[in-house]
Design a protein around this motif. Structure first.
Motif, mmCIF file in Angstrom:
data_model
loop_
_atom_site.group_PDB
_atom_site.id
_atom_site.type_symbol
_atom_site.label_atom_id
_atom_site.label_comp_id
_atom_site.label_asym_id
_atom_site.label_seq_id
_atom_site.Cartn_x
_atom_site.Cartn_y
_atom_site.Cartn_z
ATOM 1 N N GLY A 164 0.795 -1.220 0.000
ATOM 2 C CA GLY A 164 0.000 0.000 0.000
ATOM 3 C C GLY A 164 0.828 1.270 0.000
ATOM 4 N N LYS A 243 -11.025 -11.887 3.937
ATOM 5 C CA LYS A 243 -10.949 -10.972 2.783
ATOM 6 C C LYS A 243 -10.633 -9.546 3.207
ATOM 7 N N GLU A 244 -11.285 -9.096 4.269
ATOM 8 C CA GLU A 244 -11.147 -7.694 4.648
ATOM 9 C C GLU A 244 -9.764 -7.357 5.185
ATOM 10 N N HIS A 245 -8.961 -8.374 5.482
ATOM 11 C CA HIS A 245 -7.615 -8.119 5.996
ATOM 12 C C HIS A 245 -6.533 -8.656 5.055
ATOM 13 N N SER A 246 -6.913 -9.035 3.851
ATOM 14 C CA SER A 246 -5.959 -9.635 2.916
ATOM 15 C C SER A 246 -5.392 -8.585 1.967
ATOM 16 N N PHE A 247 -4.068 -8.356 2.049
ATOM 17 C CA PHE A 247 -3.407 -7.444 1.117
ATOM 18 C C PHE A 247 -3.617 -7.899 -0.318
ATOM 19 N N HIS A 249 -5.894 -10.053 -1.702
ATOM 20 C CA HIS A 249 -7.276 -9.953 -2.180
ATOM 21 C C HIS A 249 -7.557 -8.513 -2.583
ATOM 22 N N ALA A 250 -7.110 -7.571 -1.758
ATOM 23 C CA ALA A 250 -7.315 -6.154 -2.066
ATOM 24 C C ALA A 250 -6.573 -5.753 -3.332
ATOM 25 N N THR A 253 -8.419 -6.968 -6.336
ATOM 26 C CA THR A 253 -9.614 -6.127 -6.468
ATOM 27 C C THR A 253 -9.250 -4.779 -7.077
ATOM 28 N N THR A 254 -8.196 -4.164 -6.563
ATOM 29 C CA THR A 254 -7.770 -2.851 -7.046
ATOM 30 C C THR A 254 -7.363 -2.896 -8.508
ATOM 31 N N PRO A 258 -12.547 -7.611 -8.805
ATOM 32 C CA PRO A 258 -13.151 -7.827 -7.485
ATOM 33 C C PRO A 258 -13.950 -9.122 -7.387
ATOM 34 N N ASP A 262 -13.042 -12.506 -5.016
ATOM 35 C CA ASP A 262 -13.973 -13.146 -4.082
ATOM 36 C C ASP A 262 -14.099 -14.640 -4.378
#
Length: 341
Positions: A164, A243-247, A249-250, A253-254, A258, A262
Motif C-alpha cells: 500500500g 478478505k477484509e484483511h488480505s493485502f 485480495h485487495a 480487487t484494485t 473484485p 472473491d
C-alpha cells in the motif's frame, strides 16, 4: 536493469550456480509454509562465489531485530560483501497464527524493527525506546546487546516488502530498496511517487534505491497455457486470511478483478484449491508475470525497465531444477534481446 532469481529450497545450489554462471546479480530465498530462508542461504554461501545472497523476505514477527542482525553478521562472515536483507511484516494469518504476535500497527513495527537492526549492524549498543519496543526492558538486569566487530550497516542493504501507499512511503524512508510482489509495470510506475516521497521525507537520495519486483516467469508458445503454472501460487496468496484483511485480495480487487478475487478466496477457503486456481483471471496473471515466447518476455522486460525497475527478481515456475535452469537461460537471452543486458 539487473536480473535476480527467487530460489526454492529443493535444488537450490544447482539453480543458484546456474544463475551465477549466467550473470544474475542476486539470489533471493523466500520463507514459506515449510521452509526458512537462512538455512538455504547458509548452504548457498558455501557453494557460490559471486552472486548476491538475499532473504526474500524474512518474516519480521518471527525473529527479534537483534537476532536478525546476528544472523546477517554470520552470513556476511560466510559470504563477505554479498548479503542483503529483505524484510516483511507478513500478514495477520502468519503473525498471529504462527508466531503469536498481534498484527497491530504493522508499519510502526516495521519502522522500529529496521531502526533496531541498523543500530545492531552499526556496532552500537542497542538502547532503544520506541512505541512498541524497548531495549533493554525497563528494570532489566542486563546490558544492551552489542555486536562487536566492524560496522556492517552500510555493507548490508535492507529491502522492505510493501504493497500500500503508506508502506511504500515507509520503504522509501527507512530502507535501501523495495521488494514488491504481483507487480505489473504500471503498478511499478504508480509505486515510485510513494517511494520517492519517503526518500524526500528522510532527506535521502533517490539514486541507488533498489526497485525489485518478484515476477513469475514461464517460457512457452502460449501465454494462456503458461499462466496455468502460476495460477495456484496466486490463489494461495489471495486466499490468506479474511478478505477484509488480505493485502493480496485487495490488490487483485484494485487491479480490476473484485468478483474474481472473491471467487478465488471463497473456493480456496472451502477446500476447492483447483477451482480457486482456475478462477484466477488470465489478465491478472499476465499483468504480473512473464509468460510466453522469448520475444514477448523481452518486450515485458523492457516495460519493467522503463517503469523504473532496477532488479527483476524472477521466479522460474517449473517442476525440475533442470527446467528452472532452462528458464533462467531463456530469461537472460530475453534480457539481451531487449537490449538491457
Amino acid at each position: 536493469m539487473k536480473l535476480g532469481v527467487n530460489i526454492a529450497p529443493h535444488g537450490a545450489p544447482a539453480v543458484a550456480l546456474a544463475a551465477e554462471r549466467l550473470g544474475y546479480d542476486v539470489a533471493f530465498v523466500p520463507e514459506g509454509y515449510r521452509t526458512d530462508a537462512i538455512s538455504v542461504l547458509g548452504t548457498l554461501a558455501g557453494r557460490t562465489e559471486r552472486i548476491g545472497l538475499a532473504t526474500g523476505v524474512l518474516q519480521i514477527p518471527a525473529r527479534s531485530a537483534v537476532m536478525t542482525a546476528m544472523t546477517a553478521a554470520t552470513l556476511e562472515t560466510l559470504a563477505p560483501g554479498r548479503v542483503r536483507l529483505g524484510l516483511g511484516v507478513s500478514n495477520a494469518q502468519i503473525s498471529e497464527g504462527w508466531h503469536g504476535v498481534r498484527f497491530d500497527r504493522p508499519l510502526r513495527r516495521a519502522r522500529e524493527y529496521v531502526e533496531i537492526l541498523r543500530l545492531a549492524l552499526d556496532d552500537k549498543p542497542v538502547r532503544y525506546r520506541g512505541e512498541l519496543t524497548e531495549l533493554p526492558l525497563p528494570g532489566a538486569r542486563a546490558e544492551p546487546f552489542h555486536q562487536f566487530g566492524a560496522p556492517l550497516g552500510a555493507a548490508i542493504p535492507i529491502y522492505l516488502a510493501a504493497i500500500g501507499p503508506r508502506s511504500l512511503e515507509l520503504a522509501g524512508e527507512v530502507a535501501d530498496g523495495w521488494f514488491g510482489v504481483f507487480c505489473s509495470p504500471g503498478r511499478i510506475a504508480e509505486a515510485l511517487p510513494h517511494l520517492r516521497l519517503g526518500r524526500d521525507k528522510a532527506g535521502l537520495r533517490h539514486k541507488g534505491f533498489e526497485v525489485i519486483p518478484s515476477v513469475p516467469v514461464v517460457v512457452g508458445r502460449s501465454p494462456e497455457e503458461a499462466a496455468g503454472a502460476v495460477r495456484p501460487y496466486i490463489a494461495r496468496f489471495v486466499s490468506l486470511g479474511p478478505k477484509e484483511h488480505s493485502f493480496y485480495h485487495a490488490l487483485m480487487t484494485t487491479m480490476g478483478y473484485p468478483d474474481e478475487a472473491d471467487e478465488v478466496h471463497d473456493r480456496y477457503g472451502s477446500g476447492d484449491h483447483a477451482g480457486a486456481a482456475a478462477a484466477v483471471p488470465f489478465g491478472f496473471v499476465d499483468a504480473t508475470a512473464l509468460l510466453g515466447p522469448l520475444e514477448r518476455i523481452a518486450e515485458k522486460m523492457a516495460a519493467y525497465a522503463e517503469a523504473g525497475v532496477t532488479t527483476l527478481a524472477l521466479s522460474p515456475f517449473a517442476r525440475t531444477t533442470e527446467e528452472q535452469q532452462s528458464i533462467l537461460r531463456a530469461a537472460a537471452e530475453a534480457l539481451d534481446r531487449a537490449g538491457l543486458a
